[in-house]
Design a protein around this motif. Structure first.
Motif, short mmCIF file in Angstrom:
data_model
loop_
_atom_site.label_atom_id
_atom_site.label_comp_id
_atom_site.label_asym_id
_atom_site.label_seq_id
_atom_site.Cartn_x
_atom_site.Cartn_y
_atom_site.Cartn_z
N HIS A 98 0.80 -1.23 0.00
CA HIS A 98 0.00 0.00 0.00
C HIS A 98 0.84 1.28 0.00
O HIS A 98 0.31 2.35 -0.33
CB HIS A 98 -0.98 -0.01 1.17
CG HIS A 98 -2.18 -0.86 0.90
ND1 HIS A 98 -3.12 -0.56 -0.06
CD2 HIS A 98 -2.57 -2.05 1.43
CE1 HIS A 98 -4.05 -1.49 -0.10
NE2 HIS A 98 -3.73 -2.41 0.81
N ASN A 126 -9.06 1.92 10.04
CA ASN A 126 -9.68 0.94 9.15
C ASN A 126 -10.53 -0.01 9.98
O ASN A 126 -10.05 -0.59 10.96
CB ASN A 126 -8.60 0.16 8.40
CG ASN A 126 -9.11 -0.46 7.11
OD1 ASN A 126 -10.29 -0.37 6.78
ND2 ASN A 126 -8.23 -1.11 6.36
N THR A 128 -12.99 -3.34 9.49
CA THR A 128 -13.27 -4.38 8.51
C THR A 128 -13.88 -5.61 9.18
O THR A 128 -14.13 -5.63 10.39
CB THR A 128 -11.98 -4.83 7.79
OG1 THR A 128 -11.21 -5.66 8.68
CG2 THR A 128 -11.14 -3.64 7.35
N GLN A 152 -2.51 -7.11 9.04
CA GLN A 152 -3.13 -5.87 8.59
C GLN A 152 -2.37 -4.62 9.03
O GLN A 152 -2.19 -3.69 8.25
CB GLN A 152 -4.57 -5.80 9.12
CG GLN A 152 -5.46 -6.92 8.60
CD GLN A 152 -5.73 -6.80 7.12
OE1 GLN A 152 -6.57 -6.02 6.67
NE2 GLN A 152 -5.00 -7.57 6.32
N ASP A 213 -15.25 1.29 4.75
CA ASP A 213 -15.44 1.56 3.32
C ASP A 213 -16.66 2.45 3.09
O ASP A 213 -16.77 3.09 2.04
CB ASP A 213 -15.59 0.26 2.54
CG ASP A 213 -14.27 -0.46 2.33
OD1 ASP A 213 -13.21 0.18 2.53
OD2 ASP A 213 -14.28 -1.66 1.98
N GLU A 221 -10.66 -2.16 -0.53
CA GLU A 221 -9.20 -2.03 -0.43
C GLU A 221 -8.51 -2.09 -1.78
O GLU A 221 -7.59 -1.33 -2.06
CB GLU A 221 -8.65 -3.13 0.49
CG GLU A 221 -7.14 -3.12 0.62
CD GLU A 221 -6.63 -4.23 1.52
OE1 GLU A 221 -5.40 -4.44 1.53
OE2 GLU A 221 -7.45 -4.90 2.19
N PHE A 275 -6.12 1.78 1.81
CA PHE A 275 -6.25 0.94 2.99
C PHE A 275 -6.92 1.76 4.09
O PHE A 275 -6.27 2.49 4.83
CB PHE A 275 -4.89 0.43 3.46
CG PHE A 275 -4.97 -0.70 4.44
CD1 PHE A 275 -5.33 -1.97 4.02
CD2 PHE A 275 -4.71 -0.49 5.79
CE1 PHE A 275 -5.42 -3.02 4.93
CE2 PHE A 275 -4.80 -1.53 6.70
CZ PHE A 275 -5.15 -2.80 6.26
#
Length: 293
Positions: A98, A126, A128, A152, A213, A221, A275
């Motif tokens: 990333h 982030n 998820t 991650q 997101d 991602e 990310f």
């Protein structure tokens, strides 16, 4: 030019799909692949606990190497890998990704130019469903590389260190294991301070309660468009899984290579990779990656 000429996988279906798509060599055992005279370098994406063994094996066969992050599970293993490539004269690269995202590189260029003054702080977070995707047993065991710290958080650290442009002088962090049925770290909040006084906060939660997101217009991602409102779905689906064996089989089915025509990518809906959410603050302005720039 690079040509993909061989692959190794313990399962027959991915080998068959690779042979069909690339007309290449296929192996059940990675050691046999490394012995092939037709290969110049290898990409190692095996489970983390095998990285040391496989890197040394490839180096001793004279192959240059890209190995997925994390490099290994201990500093001692990392040192052994470095010794092996130094001894054999091959190149070793750790496959962080990333920090190469276009938006990250552009923001680094702006910081380095001084256009917005000195860098002050970086905030990245982030949320998820990471911990509730189908997992093999070792992926829920921190000692074997399970959880977000090995899988991650390196993405966040990689990007933040590039943007910071210097050495980190202090690290403070708190991690969380909040589900006894998934007994590995699923969350962290970390504060980094750079030598020049800039600071960064890094937050990650993989507990599938909220999906960040949503704050990126439902772009995932890898830059793929996603349907909204998916958070919690994986957590609910796992409640129907009756055994670890069933979960392992689901993981293999979900992530094994199935062929070029079955990767689920729609280029018409493709955006830039990123990310989580990030805001970079300089004396003269703020920047953040978006879906398209």
């Amino acid at each position: 030019d690079v040509s993909i000429v061989a692959a190794a996988d313990k399962f027959p279906e991915p080998r068959e799909a690779f042979a069909r798509d690339f007309e290449g060599e296929v192996y059940e055992d990675a050691s046999d692949l490394c012995k092939s005279p037709n290969i110049d370098f290898v990409y190692i994406a095996t489970p983390h606990q095998f990285h040391k063994e496989h890197v040394i094996m490839a180096a001793e066969q004279g192959k240059h190497i890209i190995v997925e992050k994390p490099m290994a599970l201990t500093l001692g293993d990392c040192d052994a890998m470095i010794d092996a490539v130094d001894r054999t004269g091959v190149k070793l690269i750790i496959g962080h990704t990333h920090s190469y995202d276009p938006a990250i590189r552009t923001m680094r260029d702006v910081i380095a130019s001084g256009e917005l003054g000195n860098l002050g702080m970086i905030n990245t977070w982030n949320y998820t469903n990471f911990l509730y995707r189908p997992r093999r047993p070792e992926e829920l065991d921190t000692s074997l590389g399970g959880g977000i710290l090995f899988n991650q958080v390196p993405h966040q650290v990689d990007s933040v260190r590039l943007l910071g442009g210097g050495k980190v002088k202090s690290v403070r962090s708190a991690t969380g294991i909040w589900d006894a049925s998934r007994p590995t770290e699923g969350s962290h909040i970390t504060f980094l301070e750079f030598e020049d006084g800039a600071a960064a906060s890094l937050v990650y939660s993989g507990y599938d309660h909220f999906d960040s997101d949503e704050l990126n217009g439902w772009v995932g991602e890898g830059g793929q468009a996603r349907p909204p409102g998916q958070h919690g779905r994986n957590r609910r689906s796992l409640q129907e899984v009756k055994s670890q064996e069933e979960e392992t089989a689901l993981r293999t089915s979900a992530y094994a290579y199935k062929g070029l025509g079955n990767q689920g990518n729609n280029t018409a809906d493709q955006h830039q990779p990123r990310f989580g959410v990030m805001v970079v603050s300089c004396e003269g302005g703020d920047m953040r990656p978006t879906a398209d720039g």
